[in-house]
Design a protein around this motif. Structure first.
Motif, PDB file in Angstrom:
ATOM      1  N   UNK A 464       2.168  14.660   8.218  1.00  0.00           N
ATOM      2  CA  UNK A 464       2.327  13.304   7.700  1.00  0.00           C
ATOM      3  C   UNK A 464       1.256  12.439   8.342  1.00  0.00           C
ATOM      4  N   UNK A 465       0.565  11.641   7.543  1.00  0.00           N
ATOM      5  CA  UNK A 465      -0.493  10.783   8.073  1.00  0.00           C
ATOM      6  C   UNK A 465      -0.040   9.333   7.970  1.00  0.00           C
ATOM      7  N   UNK A 466      -0.134   8.610   9.102  1.00  0.00           N
ATOM      8  CA  UNK A 466       0.331   7.224   9.172  1.00  0.00           C
ATOM      9  C   UNK A 466      -0.870   6.289   9.308  1.00  0.00           C
ATOM     10  N   UNK A 467      -0.870   5.234   8.506  1.00  0.00           N
ATOM     11  CA  UNK A 467      -1.914   4.211   8.570  1.00  0.00           C
ATOM     12  C   UNK A 467      -1.256   2.843   8.430  1.00  0.00           C
ATOM     13  N   UNK A 468      -1.456   1.995   9.456  1.00  0.00           N
ATOM     14  CA  UNK A 468      -0.915   0.635   9.455  1.00  0.00           C
ATOM     15  C   UNK A 468       0.566   0.595   9.084  1.00  0.00           C
ATOM     16  N   UNK A 469       1.338   1.478   9.724  1.00  0.00           N
ATOM     17  CA  UNK A 469       2.780   1.451   9.573  1.00  0.00           C
ATOM     18  C   UNK A 469       3.328   2.087   8.319  1.00  0.00           C
ATOM     19  N   UNK A 470       2.476   2.740   7.546  1.00  0.00           N
ATOM     20  CA  UNK A 470       2.930   3.386   6.320  1.00  0.00           C
ATOM     21  C   UNK A 470       2.445   4.834   6.281  1.00  0.00           C
ATOM     22  N   UNK A 471       3.235   5.705   5.667  1.00  0.00           N
ATOM     23  CA  UNK A 471       2.791   7.087   5.477  1.00  0.00           C
ATOM     24  C   UNK A 471       1.878   7.120   4.256  1.00  0.00           C
ATOM     25  N   UNK A 472       0.604   7.424   4.514  1.00  0.00           N
ATOM     26  CA  UNK A 472      -0.385   7.388   3.436  1.00  0.00           C
ATOM     27  C   UNK A 472      -0.597   8.754   2.790  1.00  0.00           C
ATOM     28  N   UNK A 473       0.007   9.777   3.358  1.00  0.00           N
ATOM     29  CA  UNK A 473      -0.147  11.095   2.747  1.00  0.00           C
ATOM     30  C   UNK A 473       0.640  12.153   3.475  1.00  0.00           C
ATOM     31  N   UNK A 474       0.995  13.205   2.732  1.00  0.00           N
ATOM     32  CA  UNK A 474       1.611  14.400   3.304  1.00  0.00           C
ATOM     33  C   UNK A 474       0.745  15.583   2.901  1.00  0.00           C
ATOM     34  N   UNK A 475       0.299  16.347   3.905  1.00  0.00           N
ATOM     35  CA  UNK A 475      -0.664  17.414   3.654  1.00  0.00           C
ATOM     36  C   UNK A 475      -0.077  18.746   4.092  1.00  0.00           C
ATOM     37  N   UNK A 476      -0.133  19.732   3.214  1.00  0.00           N
ATOM     38  CA  UNK A 476       0.299  21.076   3.579  1.00  0.00           C
ATOM     39  C   UNK A 476      -0.745  21.714   4.482  1.00  0.00           C
ATOM     40  N   UNK A 477      -0.294  22.549   5.399  1.00  0.00           N
ATOM     41  CA  UNK A 477      -1.197  23.175   6.366  1.00  0.00           C
ATOM     42  C   UNK A 477      -2.372  23.886   5.684  1.00  0.00           C
ATOM     43  N   UNK A 478      -2.112  24.553   4.583  1.00  0.00           N
ATOM     44  CA  UNK A 478      -3.156  25.338   3.919  1.00  0.00           C
ATOM     45  C   UNK A 478      -4.259  24.466   3.329  1.00  0.00           C
ATOM     46  N   UNK A 479      -3.950  23.183   3.073  1.00  0.00           N
ATOM     47  CA  UNK A 479      -4.943  22.286   2.461  1.00  0.00           C
ATOM     48  C   UNK A 479      -5.533  21.286   3.454  1.00  0.00           C
ATOM     49  N   UNK A 480      -5.113  21.349   4.714  1.00  0.00           N
ATOM     50  CA  UNK A 480      -5.485  20.320   5.683  1.00  0.00           C
ATOM     51  C   UNK A 480      -6.841  20.578   6.312  1.00  0.00           C
ATOM     52  N   UNK A 481      -7.642  19.526   6.413  1.00  0.00           N
ATOM     53  CA  UNK A 481      -8.908  19.557   7.155  1.00  0.00           C
ATOM     54  C   UNK A 481      -8.986  18.288   8.002  1.00  0.00           C
ATOM     55  N   UNK A 483     -11.422  16.236   8.187  1.00  0.00           N
ATOM     56  CA  UNK A 483     -12.035  15.165   7.391  1.00  0.00           C
ATOM     57  C   UNK A 483     -11.007  14.502   6.483  1.00  0.00           C
ATOM     58  N   UNK A 484     -10.146  15.329   5.845  1.00  0.00           N
ATOM     59  CA  UNK A 484      -9.151  14.795   4.918  1.00  0.00           C
ATOM     60  C   UNK A 484      -8.126  13.950   5.662  1.00  0.00           C
ATOM     61  N   UNK A 485      -7.665  14.438   6.815  1.00  0.00           N
ATOM     62  CA  UNK A 485      -6.675  13.679   7.599  1.00  0.00           C
ATOM     63  C   UNK A 485      -7.258  12.380   8.096  1.00  0.00           C
ATOM     64  N   UNK A 486      -8.502  12.389   8.572  1.00  0.00           N
ATOM     65  CA  UNK A 486      -9.134  11.154   9.053  1.00  0.00           C
ATOM     66  C   UNK A 486      -9.338  10.161   7.921  1.00  0.00           C
ATOM     67  N   UNK A 487      -9.609  10.675   6.707  1.00  0.00           N
ATOM     68  CA  UNK A 487      -9.740   9.780   5.549  1.00  0.00           C
ATOM     69  C   UNK A 487      -8.433   9.039   5.300  1.00  0.00           C
ATOM     70  N   UNK A 488      -7.315   9.783   5.330  1.00  0.00           N
ATOM     71  CA  UNK A 488      -6.009   9.173   5.120  1.00  0.00           C
ATOM     72  C   UNK A 488      -5.646   8.238   6.276  1.00  0.00           C
ATOM     73  N   UNK A 489      -6.021   8.630   7.502  1.00  0.00           N
ATOM     74  CA  UNK A 489      -5.675   7.843   8.695  1.00  0.00           C
ATOM     75  C   UNK A 489      -6.417   6.510   8.748  1.00  0.00           C
ATOM     76  N   UNK A 490      -7.530   6.435   8.060  1.00  0.00           N
ATOM     77  CA  UNK A 490      -8.313   5.191   8.049  1.00  0.00           C
ATOM     78  C   UNK A 490      -8.125   4.390   6.775  1.00  0.00           C
ATOM     79  N   UNK A 491      -7.129   4.780   5.964  1.00  0.00           N
ATOM     80  CA  UNK A 491      -6.797   4.013   4.768  1.00  0.00           C
ATOM     81  C   UNK A 491      -7.461   4.486   3.508  1.00  0.00           C
ATOM     82  N   UNK A 492      -8.197   5.613   3.586  1.00  0.00           N
ATOM     83  CA  UNK A 492      -8.855   6.154   2.378  1.00  0.00           C
ATOM     84  C   UNK A 492      -7.891   6.967   1.532  1.00  0.00           C
ATOM     85  N   UNK A 493      -8.400   7.467   0.421  1.00  0.00           N
ATOM     86  CA  UNK A 493      -7.557   8.234  -0.517  1.00  0.00           C
ATOM     87  C   UNK A 493      -8.218   9.576  -0.794  1.00  0.00           C
TER      88      UNK A 493
END
Length: 493
Positions: A464-481, A483-493
């Motif tokens: 689960x990725x949290x950004x500014x108090x909200x969960x911005x995404x849920x990523x399965x282990x097999x699809x996680x990188x 770069x992708x997590x940092x994108x979600x963590x900084x408010x990207x999509x």
């Protein structure tokens, strides 16, 4: 400043901590000091800075045999120590913390607040720290408190700075800024002793490395001449075939489900579920609200709205005792202030949450308590002279193991781990990871909050990725990188 420590010995009672350690520091270098928890790294630096007196050996600074009588004297002579356990006065302001014992005064003896503010502001700008100087330090996050400690050391005009796990509570952005400052200090001839368990950082910033094991020096060499695997082998005396043990999860029923949790100014509309036998990682930048969500679930902080379900049944958790009754354990990110009673023994700390297990008609069975504690000490390989040793006398990693043992003892259905391996060496990390695997195999659900992306990726089944108090995404282990997590963590999509 050049420092040579030769054949250093130190014992505390019957416990021989250092048995012939050699260490040298050259002017303008960043020298990594590595070893498992309990190897003696912090003790060696405490001897250098005068907190402990050596039993045997010599210390030569710039060609002259030198022994400091206290950390204050060491600091006055240009040797500053940023400790892993932060020395913050929570009720005092940030400015007061920065200048405690070093207050600037006018020629009439009055505090020169204007000059102190100007100096603090300039140092904070160099470190890109944005914390009001008038704010109480206790209101700052652990990461902000760490940057305050770093700023305090930099303002002493030190020639040597010892950094013990300096990045443990920092975000990636703060770490990069710290590295820029370290590089600038190195160019100015400042020497840095860098104690860390984060191998990537050691290879990114350090010039040489000294490895310690069981109170002895194993080797010193240039970073360019060694490798990750070689350093690990020297630290633990054995091969670690994989950094993260393999997982083959078989998630069962939903243990915890939260719906629309909100707390004004901290997090908003948070919903997720955790199943038996799985590890759900929680990632995000410092201050994103990760810890605040977990504290609210455990009843440490109030909720404004939302619902919590345990095994499908709605529960009311208004205080930690409610959470414990429902089988929830919580290992907080701040083990010193919230996880341990430092003056209590290892035994007393482990027994705190489990007294009901040893009690009958109001009396505690000493044998049951002793057997319980000894089993956990052996299982978690906690290095302590006896179980009556005060928790404050253990290394950081062993303190963390005591906290984990305390909560494992209640037989939790759900275990929340907030930064479970902060300040823990690579061998102990793997032991904690293996323990997490064993717990999930027994059906325990685990939530793991971590600032280390490799750890999140290596141990989580879902993230689960949290950004500014909200969960911005849920990523399965097999699809996680990363770069992708940092994108979600900084408010990207």
């Amino acid at each position: 400043m050049n420092i040579v420590m030769k054949n250093i010995h130190k014992a505390f009672g019957a416990n021989r901590v250092l048995t012939g350690v050699d260490f040298d520091l050259r002017e303008g270098e960043v020298h990594a000091l590595m070893g498992e928890n309990g190897a003696g790294k912090s003790t060696l630096m405490n001897i250098l800075t005068g907190l402990h007196r050596l039993d045997e050996g010599t210390i030569v600074i710039d060609g002259k045999e030198t022994y400091f009588g206290s950390p204050k004297e060491a600091e006055e002579k240009g040797v500053a120590f940023i400790h892993q356990e932060l020395n913050i006065w929570p009720e005092m302001t940030v400015l007061e913390n920065l200048f405690i014992g070093k207050e600037m005064t006018s020629r009439f003896g009055f505090l020169n607040t204007k000059q102190m503010k100007a100096l603090a502001k300039a140092q904070f700008e160099q470190l890109s720290v944005s914390v009001p100087l008038t704010q109480e330090a206790g209101e700052c996050s652990v990461g902000q408190q760490q940057m305050i400690e770093i700023a305090k050391a930099l303002m002493t005009d030190a020639k040597v700075i010892i950094m013990d796990e300096p990045t443990a509570a920092l975000t990636e952005r703060e770490i990069q800024k710290l590295f820029e400052v370290i590089n600038a200090l190195r160019k100015q001839g400042v020497s840095i002793v860098y104690i860390s368990h984060r191998m990537e950082e050691i290879f990114a910033i350090c010039d040489r490395i000294t490895v310690m094991r069981d109170g002895k020096t194993v080797d010193t060499q240039a970073i360019a001449d060694t490798s990750f695997d070689e350093v690990v082998r020297k630290m633990v005396g054995r091969e670690l075939t994989e950094r993260y043990p393999a997982r083959s999860p078989s998630p069962g029923e939903v243990v915890l489900e939260v719906k629309n949790l909100s707390a004004k100014g901290r997090f908003d509309n948070v919903s997720f579920a955790v199943r038996a036998g799985e590890i759900v990682g929680v990632s995000g930048l410092m201050g994103a609200g990760r810890t605040e969500i977990m504290r609210a679930i455990f009843g440490l902080d109030p909720l404004d709205s939302g619902e919590i379900y345990m095994r499908g049944k709605k529960v009311a958790i208004r205080k930690p005792t409610d959470a414990v009754k429902h089988g929830i354990g919580f290992i907080t990110e701040d083990r010193k202030d919230e996880g341990l009673v430092l003056d209590f023994s290892v035994r007393e700390n482990m027994a705190l949450t489990n007294l009901f297990s040893f009690s009958h008609n109001g009396f505690i069975s000493s044998k049951k308590e002793r057997d319980f504690v000894n089993t956990l000490v052996q299982r978690l390989q906690i290095k302590t002279h006896t179980t009556e040793t005060a928790a404050r006398n253990l290394s950081g990693g062993n303190q963390q193991k005591v906290v984990i043992a305390k909560w494992i003892g209640i037989g939790p259905s759900l275990l929340i781990l907030d930064e479970p391996t902060r300040g823990v060496d690579i061998g102990a990390k793997r032991e904690i990871y293996q323990l997490m695997n064993e717990l999930t195999e027994r059906g325990v659900a685990i939530i793991m909050v971590s600032s280390e992306l490799p750890e999140v990726l290596g141990m989580s089944d879902r993230i689960l990725v949290v950004h500014e108090g909200k969960i911005t995404g849920e990523v399965d282990r097999s699809n996680a990188t990363q770069e992708f997590i940092m994108t979600l963590a900084t408010g990207g999509h």
